[in-house]
Design a protein around this motif. Structure first.
Motif, short mmCIF file in Angstrom:
data_model
loop_
_atom_site.label_atom_id
_atom_site.label_comp_id
_atom_site.label_asym_id
_atom_site.label_seq_id
_atom_site.Cartn_x
_atom_site.Cartn_y
_atom_site.Cartn_z
N ILE A 1 0.85 -1.20 0.00
CA ILE A 1 0.00 0.00 0.00
C ILE A 1 0.89 1.24 0.00
O ILE A 1 1.43 1.62 1.04
CB ILE A 1 -0.91 0.02 1.25
N PRO A 2 1.05 1.89 -1.17
CA PRO A 2 1.97 3.03 -1.22
C PRO A 2 1.65 4.12 -0.20
O PRO A 2 2.53 4.63 0.46
CB PRO A 2 1.81 3.54 -2.66
N LEU A 3 0.36 4.47 -0.06
CA LEU A 3 0.02 5.56 0.87
C LEU A 3 -0.71 4.98 2.08
O LEU A 3 -1.89 5.24 2.31
CB LEU A 3 -0.83 6.62 0.17
N LEU A 4 0.02 4.18 2.85
CA LEU A 4 -0.60 3.53 4.00
C LEU A 4 -0.84 4.55 5.11
O LEU A 4 0.03 5.34 5.44
CB LEU A 4 0.30 2.41 4.49
N LYS A 5 -2.06 4.52 5.66
CA LYS A 5 -2.38 5.45 6.76
C LYS A 5 -2.75 4.64 8.00
O LYS A 5 -3.03 3.44 7.91
CB LYS A 5 -3.57 6.33 6.37
N GLU A 6 -2.78 5.34 9.13
CA GLU A 6 -3.06 4.68 10.40
C GLU A 6 -4.42 3.94 10.36
O GLU A 6 -4.54 2.85 10.90
CB GLU A 6 -3.02 5.74 11.51
N VAL A 7 -5.41 4.51 9.68
CA VAL A 7 -6.75 3.87 9.62
C VAL A 7 -6.69 2.49 8.97
O VAL A 7 -7.54 1.63 9.24
CB VAL A 7 -7.80 4.70 8.84
N HIS A 8 -5.69 2.28 8.12
CA HIS A 8 -5.61 0.99 7.43
C HIS A 8 -5.37 -0.17 8.39
O HIS A 8 -5.74 -1.31 8.12
CB HIS A 8 -4.48 1.01 6.39
N ARG A 9 -4.70 0.13 9.52
CA ARG A 9 -4.39 -0.96 10.48
C ARG A 9 -5.66 -1.70 10.88
O ARG A 9 -5.72 -2.92 10.84
CB ARG A 9 -3.76 -0.39 11.74
N GLU A 10 -6.68 -0.91 11.27
CA GLU A 10 -7.91 -1.53 11.73
C GLU A 10 -8.74 -2.04 10.55
O GLU A 10 -9.23 -3.16 10.55
CB GLU A 10 -8.71 -0.53 12.56
N MET A 11 -8.82 -1.17 9.53
CA MET A 11 -9.63 -1.50 8.36
C MET A 11 -9.21 -2.82 7.72
O MET A 11 -10.04 -3.62 7.30
CB MET A 11 -9.44 -0.36 7.36
N ASP B 1 -7.05 -4.99 9.25
CA ASP B 1 -6.66 -5.93 10.29
C ASP B 1 -5.17 -6.31 10.18
O ASP B 1 -4.81 -7.49 10.13
CB ASP B 1 -7.56 -7.19 10.19
N LEU B 2 -4.33 -5.28 10.12
CA LEU B 2 -2.90 -5.52 9.92
C LEU B 2 -2.23 -5.92 11.24
O LEU B 2 -2.42 -5.26 12.26
CB LEU B 2 -2.21 -4.25 9.39
N ALA B 3 -1.44 -6.98 11.20
CA ALA B 3 -0.69 -7.40 12.39
C ALA B 3 0.57 -6.55 12.54
O ALA B 3 1.09 -6.40 13.64
CB ALA B 3 -0.32 -8.87 12.27
N ALA B 4 1.06 -6.00 11.44
CA ALA B 4 2.27 -5.16 11.50
C ALA B 4 2.37 -4.31 10.24
O ALA B 4 1.84 -4.67 9.18
CB ALA B 4 3.52 -6.05 11.61
N VAL B 5 3.04 -3.17 10.39
CA VAL B 5 3.33 -2.31 9.24
C VAL B 5 4.85 -2.35 9.01
O VAL B 5 5.64 -2.09 9.91
CB VAL B 5 2.86 -0.86 9.52
N VAL B 6 5.22 -2.72 7.78
CA VAL B 6 6.63 -2.77 7.39
C VAL B 6 6.91 -1.58 6.47
O VAL B 6 6.23 -1.41 5.45
CB VAL B 6 6.96 -4.09 6.65
N VAL B 7 7.87 -0.76 6.84
CA VAL B 7 8.22 0.40 6.02
C VAL B 7 9.56 0.16 5.34
O VAL B 7 10.54 -0.20 6.00
CB VAL B 7 8.28 1.69 6.87
N VAL B 8 9.60 0.34 4.02
CA VAL B 8 10.86 0.30 3.29
C VAL B 8 11.43 1.71 3.33
O VAL B 8 10.79 2.66 2.85
CB VAL B 8 10.66 -0.14 1.81
N ASP B 9 12.60 1.84 3.92
CA ASP B 9 13.17 3.17 4.14
C ASP B 9 14.42 3.38 3.29
O ASP B 9 15.37 2.59 3.36
CB ASP B 9 13.52 3.33 5.62
N THR B 10 14.39 4.43 2.49
CA THR B 10 15.51 4.76 1.61
C THR B 10 15.75 6.26 1.70
O THR B 10 14.79 7.03 1.64
CB THR B 10 15.13 4.40 0.15
N PRO B 11 17.00 6.68 1.85
CA PRO B 11 17.26 8.12 1.86
C PRO B 11 16.66 8.76 0.60
O PRO B 11 16.76 8.18 -0.50
CB PRO B 11 18.79 8.20 1.85
N THR B 12 16.04 9.91 0.77
CA THR B 12 15.30 10.53 -0.34
C THR B 12 16.15 10.73 -1.59
O THR B 12 15.71 10.46 -2.70
CB THR B 12 14.72 11.89 0.15
N ASP B 13 17.39 11.16 -1.40
CA ASP B 13 18.25 11.41 -2.56
C ASP B 13 18.55 10.13 -3.34
O ASP B 13 18.67 10.14 -4.56
CB ASP B 13 19.60 12.03 -2.13
#
Ligand code: ATP
Length: 213
Positions: A113-123, A125-137
């Motif tokens: 989900i590219p634009l994951l928001k906090e509401v998605h957790r409940e909607m 039923d997410l057990a965890a949110v994984v973020v792929v983190d890359t320096p912007t540049d």
């Protein structure tokens, strides 16, 4: 079933990470793909989008011109809000339907989900949110170098998204994609092991007999 949300900024490496998770055995539900399906002729968002944006968004052959829609909403917050109000619920319903096919199995289902928001957790039923983190540049460099995106476009799209720090604040697990592909594989391996453990904890909880039972 363990359901997780996978997110990250544009060009952070979500698709690459999703593919690596699938290699480990995950099932992937891709929001981008579903976003294309809901606006296809016969899809639930097709007619509502024509009603809102007019026949100028219809290509010869009947498909919607997604690039034209993107142009119409870029820099117009009200039009963007209308686009989202039409498409997001349709995408959400479809994602829930796809993931629910795995209910009762022990699959690890990844919702990209590219634009994951906090509401998605409940909607969702997410057990965890994984973020792929890359320096912007670095994300910018990869978009220009490997995806051949004009630099100004890549920069504008990155700037229109929530910033890196805000995204990381919502993470349960972080995949660091600041290194080469071998480094990324190691990161995904580590996160996969954490997910397998999380699934095991869920099973253990489900297996605890009720005190009265
Ligand atoms: P989008 O938000 O546009 O869907 P994304 O987050 O899914 O992008 P990817 O398409 O996975 O990002 O990655 C962007 C580009 O960077 C791709 O060309 C991918 O092959 C490349 N890439 C991703 N990670 C690495 C890495 N660690 N080393 C080198 N190239 C990478």
């Amino acid at each position: 079933m363990l359901t997780i949300g996978l997110t990250g900024g544009i060009g952070a490496g979500k698709s690459t990470v999703a593919d690596l998770l699938v290699d480990h055995g995950a099932v992937l539900v891709d929001a981008d793909l579903i976003a294309r399906e809901v606006v296809a002729p016969g899809g639930p968002a097709y007619q509502p989008l024509i009603d809102r944006f007019g026949f100028g968004i219809v290509e010869a052959g009947g498909r919607l011109d997604r690039a034209r829609i993107a142009e119409l909403v870029f820099g117009h917050p009200e039009a963007l809000a209308d686009l989202n109000a039409i498409t997001h619920p349709a995408i959400g319903v479809e994602m829930i339907g796809r993931k629910d096919r795995y209910a009762g199995t022990d699959e690890i289902v990844v919702l990209d989900i590219p634009l994951l928001k906090e509401v998605h957790r409940e909607m969702l039923d997410l057990a965890a949110v994984v973020v792929v983190d890359t320096p912007t540049d670095l994300a910018l460099h990869r978009l220009v170098e490997f995806r051949h995106m004009p630099e100004a476009d890549a920069r504008a799209r990155i700037e229109s998204q929530p910033d890196r720090r805000a995204r990381l604040a919502g993470a349960d697990l972080i995949v660091d994609n600041s290194g080469d592909e071998a480094h990324l594989r190691g990161e995904v391996e580590r996160v996969w092991e954490a997910l397998v453990e999380l699934r095991g904890q869920g099973d253990a909880r489900a297996g605890v007999p009720h005190p009265e039972g």
